[in-house]
Design a protein around this motif. Structure first.
Motif, mmCIF file in Angstrom:
data_model
loop_
_atom_site.group_PDB
_atom_site.id
_atom_site.type_symbol
_atom_site.label_atom_id
_atom_site.label_comp_id
_atom_site.label_asym_id
_atom_site.label_seq_id
_atom_site.Cartn_x
_atom_site.Cartn_y
_atom_site.Cartn_z
ATOM 1 N N VAL A 67 0.831 -1.203 0.000
ATOM 2 C CA VAL A 67 0.000 0.000 0.000
ATOM 3 C C VAL A 67 0.864 1.249 0.000
ATOM 4 N N ILE A 68 1.905 1.252 0.811
ATOM 5 C CA ILE A 68 2.790 2.418 0.865
ATOM 6 C C ILE A 68 3.473 2.624 -0.475
ATOM 7 N N LEU A 69 3.941 1.557 -1.093
ATOM 8 C CA LEU A 69 4.570 1.684 -2.412
ATOM 9 C C LEU A 69 3.582 2.258 -3.434
ATOM 10 N N GLN A 70 2.357 1.771 -3.427
ATOM 11 C CA GLN A 70 1.344 2.284 -4.352
ATOM 12 C C GLN A 70 1.027 3.746 -4.050
ATOM 13 N N TYR A 71 0.958 4.103 -2.786
ATOM 14 C CA TYR A 71 0.684 5.489 -2.406
ATOM 15 C C TYR A 71 1.788 6.408 -2.943
ATOM 16 N N ILE A 72 3.035 6.022 -2.747
ATOM 17 C CA ILE A 72 4.166 6.817 -3.236
ATOM 18 C C ILE A 72 4.059 7.011 -4.744
ATOM 19 N N ALA A 73 3.751 5.936 -5.455
ATOM 20 C CA ALA A 73 3.626 6.012 -6.913
ATOM 21 C C ALA A 73 2.465 6.909 -7.320
ATOM 22 N N GLU A 74 1.340 6.769 -6.651
ATOM 23 C CA GLU A 74 0.153 7.555 -7.009
ATOM 24 C C GLU A 74 0.358 9.046 -6.778
ATOM 25 N N ILE A 75 0.891 9.423 -5.603
ATOM 26 C CA ILE A 75 1.005 10.853 -5.329
ATOM 27 C C ILE A 75 2.127 11.517 -6.117
ATOM 28 N N SER A 76 3.125 10.730 -6.526
ATOM 29 C CA SER A 76 4.230 11.307 -7.299
ATOM 30 C C SER A 76 3.977 11.250 -8.798
ATOM 31 N N GLY A 77 3.080 10.363 -9.224
ATOM 32 C CA GLY A 77 2.871 10.179 -10.656
ATOM 33 C C GLY A 77 4.026 9.444 -11.321
ATOM 34 N N LYS A 78 4.832 8.754 -10.519
ATOM 35 C CA LYS A 78 6.008 8.037 -11.027
ATOM 36 C C LYS A 78 5.981 6.604 -10.510
ATOM 37 N N LEU A 79 6.718 5.742 -11.164
ATOM 38 C CA LEU A 79 7.004 4.379 -10.712
ATOM 39 C C LEU A 79 5.838 3.401 -10.827
ATOM 40 N N LEU A 80 4.743 3.812 -11.449
ATOM 41 C CA LEU A 80 3.624 2.913 -11.709
ATOM 42 C C LEU A 80 3.104 3.238 -13.100
ATOM 43 N N PRO A 81 3.322 2.352 -14.068
ATOM 44 C CA PRO A 81 2.915 2.653 -15.437
ATOM 45 C C PRO A 81 1.434 2.998 -15.530
ATOM 46 N N GLN A 82 1.117 3.887 -16.444
ATOM 47 C CA GLN A 82 -0.269 4.276 -16.653
ATOM 48 C C GLN A 82 -0.969 3.371 -17.663
ATOM 49 N N THR A 83 -0.186 2.680 -18.497
ATOM 50 C CA THR A 83 -0.759 1.723 -19.430
ATOM 51 C C THR A 83 -1.407 0.612 -18.626
ATOM 52 N N ASN A 84 -2.658 0.328 -18.924
ATOM 53 C CA ASN A 84 -3.426 -0.599 -18.093
ATOM 54 C C ASN A 84 -2.719 -1.912 -17.799
ATOM 55 N N LEU A 85 -2.277 -2.635 -18.815
ATOM 56 C CA LEU A 85 -1.701 -3.952 -18.555
ATOM 57 C C LEU A 85 -0.404 -3.840 -17.759
ATOM 58 N N LEU A 86 0.456 -2.883 -18.109
ATOM 59 C CA LEU A 86 1.708 -2.730 -17.358
ATOM 60 C C LEU A 86 1.435 -2.324 -15.914
ATOM 61 N N ARG A 87 0.427 -1.507 -15.709
ATOM 62 C CA ARG A 87 0.032 -1.121 -14.351
ATOM 63 C C ARG A 87 -0.376 -2.360 -13.555
ATOM 64 N N TRP A 88 -1.232 -3.191 -14.151
ATOM 65 C CA TRP A 88 -1.692 -4.391 -13.457
ATOM 66 C C TRP A 88 -0.561 -5.395 -13.259
ATOM 67 N N ARG A 89 0.367 -5.478 -14.214
ATOM 68 C CA ARG A 89 1.514 -6.381 -14.048
ATOM 69 C C ARG A 89 2.385 -5.927 -12.871
ATOM 70 N N THR A 90 2.513 -4.621 -12.700
ATOM 71 C CA THR A 90 3.284 -4.095 -11.576
ATOM 72 C C THR A 90 2.624 -4.485 -10.258
ATOM 73 N N LEU A 91 1.324 -4.281 -10.162
ATOM 74 C CA LEU A 91 0.599 -4.617 -8.939
ATOM 75 C C LEU A 91 0.589 -6.129 -8.700
ATOM 76 N N GLU A 92 0.496 -6.889 -9.782
ATOM 77 C CA GLU A 92 0.556 -8.348 -9.690
ATOM 78 C C GLU A 92 1.901 -8.786 -9.108
ATOM 79 N N ALA A 93 2.992 -8.165 -9.583
ATOM 80 C CA ALA A 93 4.330 -8.505 -9.084
ATOM 81 C C ALA A 93 4.463 -8.160 -7.602
ATOM 82 N N LEU A 94 3.908 -7.021 -7.195
ATOM 83 C CA LEU A 94 3.944 -6.652 -5.776
ATOM 84 C C LEU A 94 3.226 -7.695 -4.921
ATOM 85 N N ALA A 95 2.046 -8.089 -5.355
ATOM 86 C CA ALA A 95 1.268 -9.068 -4.603
ATOM 87 C C ALA A 95 2.014 -10.402 -4.523
ATOM 88 N N PHE A 96 2.604 -10.822 -5.626
ATOM 89 C CA PHE A 96 3.347 -12.084 -5.654
ATOM 90 C C PHE A 96 4.525 -12.039 -4.684
#
Length: 194
Positions: A67-96
């Motif tokens: 959650v903290i990693l996602q928060y940092i990415a969301e408020i900065s607009g960095k480190l989390l791709p905006q392209t839907n699939l790449l965004r979900w792959r990033t979150l999938e990797a975090l969960a894994f």
């Protein structure tokens, strides 16, 4: 913001992400006895009792590494791709990494019996093999863009030294490359780990 951390713990991923995202932060370390470096009871800050915890500017506390990693990415607009699939792959990797790797470190962090450690090593070996395959010859886990998943993977690889597992050459190269990033080097230095 204030990041409550323990040197070398998983909070390192959040620390690196804060630096890479260019966000202002203060670090406050936590002792094994759950005291802050300024002598407060950490349980009054985070009743769960573990790190990381991120205190926002308004005094709210966020917990859970993902959650903290996602928060940092969301408020900065960095480190989390905006392209839907790449965004979900990033979150999938975090969960894994949170469920399959981070959770599997418990026998090594808490000195469980050897049989529990061996089961954890088998699970970790499989998880690292999958991540090695996903990484392939890319610079970063999700592609050619650094994401919050890379910081969690870096910490996961760093923590693997406690398990006795040998990392693949691909993961070793990735770890060495990540260690040279200015944000990673700075976080390691600030936590006294360089």
């Amino acid at each position: 913001m204030i990041l409550y951390y323990f040197p070398g713990a998983c909070s390192l991923a959040d620390h690196m992400a804060l630096i890479e995202a260019g966000l202002d932060y203060t670090l406050i370390s936590i002792t094994p006895e759950k005291q802050t470096e300024d002598h407060r009871d950490f349980l009054s800050i985070n009743p769960k009792g573990y790190i990381p915890a991120l205190e926002l500017d308004d005094g709210e506390i966020l917990t859970e590494n993902m959650v903290i990693l996602q928060y940092i990415a969301e408020i900065s607009g960095k480190l989390l791709p905006q392209t839907n699939l790449l965004r979900w792959r990033t979150l999938e990797a975090l969960a894994f990494m949170s469920s399959e790797i981070h959770g599997s470190y418990a026998p090594f962090f808490r000195n469980f019996p050897e049989i529990e450690k061996e089961r954890a090593r088998e699970k970790l070996a499989k998880a690292f093999s999958l991540l090695d395959h996903q990484l392939g010859d890319k610079n970063y886990l999700i592609g050619e863009q650094l994401t919050i998943a890379d910081f969690y993977l870096f910490w996961s690889l760093m923590a693997s030294s406690r398990t006795g597992l040998e990392l693949s050459q691909g993961l070793q190269r990735y770890y060495s490359r990540m260690k040279r990033l200015p944000s990673v080097a700075r976080a390691l230095d600030e936590e006294g780990l360089s």
